[in-house]
Design an enzyme around this catalytic site. Structure first.
Site, short mmCIF file in Angstrom:
data_model
loop_
_atom_site.label_atom_id
_atom_site.label_comp_id
_atom_site.label_asym_id
_atom_site.label_seq_id
_atom_site.Cartn_x
_atom_site.Cartn_y
_atom_site.Cartn_z
CG ASP A 295 36.82 39.25 47.06
OD1 ASP A 295 37.88 39.62 47.71
OD2 ASP A 295 37.13 39.07 46.22
CG HIS B 60 40.21 46.69 39.72
ND1 HIS B 60 39.69 45.59 38.73
CD2 HIS B 60 40.91 47.52 38.77
CE1 HIS B 60 40.29 45.62 38.09
NE2 HIS B 60 40.91 46.87 38.02
#
Length: 310
Positions: A143, A158
């Protein structure tokens, strides 16, 4: 190659991102240790002496900023869970649906802000850098809230919601457009009754490299995909030299990230876990601080009385 590196390589060769290791693999990391301490004063003494601090963060940190995790009960987008959409197969079958899912997540993140845990980490890094000490953040989150908070030394294992990768030429690029393409404007509603937009492939995000125009995909590690070997190597190097490790807001069940802190602990380095509840790895660590990370982490990383600020 050190023990940590060889163990990582063996496990990553067998367990891809998002998959849990078998019980026989987990047993390799079982250590006989006393129950972890929740004594903040003792942790602060260790913190004051640390020269290279590694902080591993997971979804629990972002959840306190109101970020949907799409995990567990109720973790659905429409009628699918992330594990059904965040896969190469799902993208091959229905790139429009997968892009709607990620477009929704991108738009949600544009309205979210770092919470006190993100800020405490970034401020700690900035302060300690002036003392010749270092902090590295190894995050499973995609995010970019750590980046928003000001963290500089960041390894996103990730990937990122705000990067794309071309399925044709492989080019990776930052992309903060809202919407990412005109056809996705107003799409991606998470309600179960919402019908798929069924956007033609040619109208989905396209590569802007000269003459390419290949279909873009989110530059994230999907379930069933291996971690980027370059990122993994960087993580190994940081964990090999750290003298204090924090595990913040992670369930410690998703491999290979779940093995990082136990391996650090196995070589005698203090590990402190900050999480709402205990995890399968808790008993391997020296410290455990239960509660919201935004409450427990700021006092843990605040300036110690022994620090000299120039």
């Amino acid at each position: 190659m050190c023990l940590f590196q060889s163990t990582v390589r063996r496990l990553v060769s067998q367990v891809h991102c998002g998959l849990k290791a078998s019980s026989s693999k987990k047993q390799k990391f079982c250590l006989e240790m006393v129950r972890p301490s929740s004594n903040m004063a003792d942790f602060r003494e260790v913190f004051a002496k640390a020269k290279h601090i590694a902080i591993i963060t997971g979804a629990g940190v972002s959840a306190e900023s109101g970020v949907p995790t799409f995990r567990g009960a109720g973790g659905f987008w429409r009628k699918w869970q992330a594990q059904e959409l965040a896969t190469p197969g799902a993208f091959a079958r229905n790139p429009s649906r997968v892009w709607e899912f990620y477009h929704y997540r991108r738009e949600v993140m544009l309205s979210k802000h770092p919470n006190p845990a993100h800020v405490a980490i970034a401020e700690c890094e900035k302060r300690l850098s002036k003392q010749g000490r270092s902090v590295v953040v190894i995050t499973q989150n995609i995010d970019e809230l750590h980046r928003k908070a000001g963290t500089k030394h960041l390894l996103e294992i990730h990937g990122s919601l705000f990067k794309t990768r071309c399925t044709s030429c492989g080019n990776v690029a930052e992309n903060y457009k809202s919407p990412i393409c005109p056809a996705l404007a107003g799409k991606g509603a998470p309600d179960p009754d919402t019908e798929d937009a069924a956007i033609p492939v040619e109208d989905l995000p396209q590569c802007e490299e000269d003459g390419c125009k290949g279909l873009l995909r989110p530059h994230v590690v999907w379930f069933g995909e291996a971690l980027d070997p370059g990122v993994l190597t960087a993580v190994e190097k940081e964990l090999d030299i750290c003298d204090l490790c924090l595990v913040v807001g992670t369930s410690s069940v998703v491999y290979p990230a779940a093995m990082f802190a136990p391996q650090v602990s196995a070589r005698g380095v203090p590990v402190a876990e900050f999480n709402m509840e205990t995890t399968p790895a808790t008993d391997k660590f020296r410290f455990h601080f239960p509660g919201p990370c935004g409450t427990t982490l700021p006092p843990a990383l605040a300036r110690h009385e022994t620090e000299i600020i120039s």
